[in-house]
Write an enzyme that holds these catalytic residues in place. Structure first.
Site: not given
Length: 319
Positions: A85, A90, A115, A148
């Site tokens: 994931d 990120y 996401k 998200h």
């Protein structure tokens, strides 16, 4: 092996639990020796409403030091992890793609979740962001693509209007096969209700914070009744739950670590669970949860720890 669990029954069942002085049980921190990795990890799945099977245990990543190249390769090659994931937020999409390639694992054997960040909400921006993420990771499709957060960071309408516009883009990506399934993250019942009224495809997954201190029972039941798979992140409450006396007592009973008890509890509740770690020994520890089962009294004891606290962001006030 298909893992089937009656989530609603687990939540509604009330069991009288004998009171124990949990302070007398120190938390075991060392994994027992000679504990093999369990091959069932590769095959334990939950069905989505479109017929796909999502692995019930995955490895989460995050920003601010939440990614490790060596840990990803180790998880894929040594621990049997097949579910990764990540998120655009990120900033590790390119690195993750390199780690997957280095592992040598076939793309068809993996479940990759990504996401969409709210800064890319809106029809055109969402489609572009998804295709850009595919390019960054070096893949042609995502197994699951999530919105998200329920709040928009872009201008041009209310949160509800932007969510609907964005979701229509995800529906097209789903129809085109760029996303094999689509879902949301951090959405509450009111957000899901609005999406149902505004769009045509019900989310396949809702990913939210879930651990013994944060158990959104009403949301879980809502999702179960509508065929939305419930996925939980932060199963260890960012470490807060690992020293809880109840968790330590149960860990002592099963000769497991507190982390293993929490991951097992989440899985046994029928929740797709994605603990995050960048350390090889912790990843191995989190994967060794398929060769034991918690008794109902222990499930109930852990279920009684809910106090509503969150260790991440709170979507309650998002309209």
């Amino acid at each position: 092996m298909l893992l089937f669990l009656n989530t609603k029954l687990l939540w509604k069942k009330q069991i009288r639990v004998q009171k124990v002085n949990y302070e007398n049980f120190p938390c075991p921190q060392i994994i027992p020796e000679n504990m093999p990795l369990v091959p069932e990890l590769k095959h334990s799945t939950i069905p989505l409403s479109n017929g796909l099977q999502i692995p019930i245990l995955g490895l989460g990543t995050s920003h601010d030091g939440g990614y490790s190249h060596k840990a990803i390769v180790y998880a894929l090659n040594e621990c049997g992890v097949r579910h990764i994931d990540t998120a655009k937020r990120y900033g590790c999409e390119e690195d993750l793609g390199k780690a997957i390639k280095e592992s040598g694992q076939e793309r068809s054997e993996l479940w990759l979740t990504n996401k969409l960040w709210p800064g890319n909400y809106g029809y055109r921006a969402a489609k572009k962001a998804c295709l850009d993420s595919c390019s960054q990771m070096g893949v042609e499709y995502f197994d699951l693509y999530l919105m998200h957060w329920p709040e928009s960071l872009s201008h041009g309408g209310s949160n509800r209007e932007v969510r609907a516009e964005t979701w229509r883009a995800l529906e097209e990506l789903y129809t085109e096969g760029v996303c094999r399934s689509i879902g949301v993250s951090n959405f509450l019942i009111n957000h899901l209700e609005q999406l149902k009224e505004d769009c045509s495809v019900i989310p396949h997954v809702n990913q939210v914070e879930f651990h013994p201190y944060q158990q959104p029972t009403a949301l879980m039941e809502y999702c179960a009744e509508r065929g939305i798979v419930f996925e939980g992140y932060s199963p260890l409450a960012k470490g807060q739950v690992l020293s809880d006396p109840t968790v330590c007592h149960i860990a002592h009973k099963y000769r497991r670590t507190p982390a293993q008890i929490c991951v097992r509890w989440s899985i046994q509740n029928g929740v797709v669970t994605i603990p995050k770690s960048t350390k090889k020994n912790r990843i191995q520890e989190n994967c060794q949860v398929f060769d034991f089962q918690l008794e109902e009294t222990d499930m109930t004891a852990l279920g009684s720890l809910h106090d509503g606290r969150r260790v991440t962001w709170d979507p309650t006030n998002v309209k």
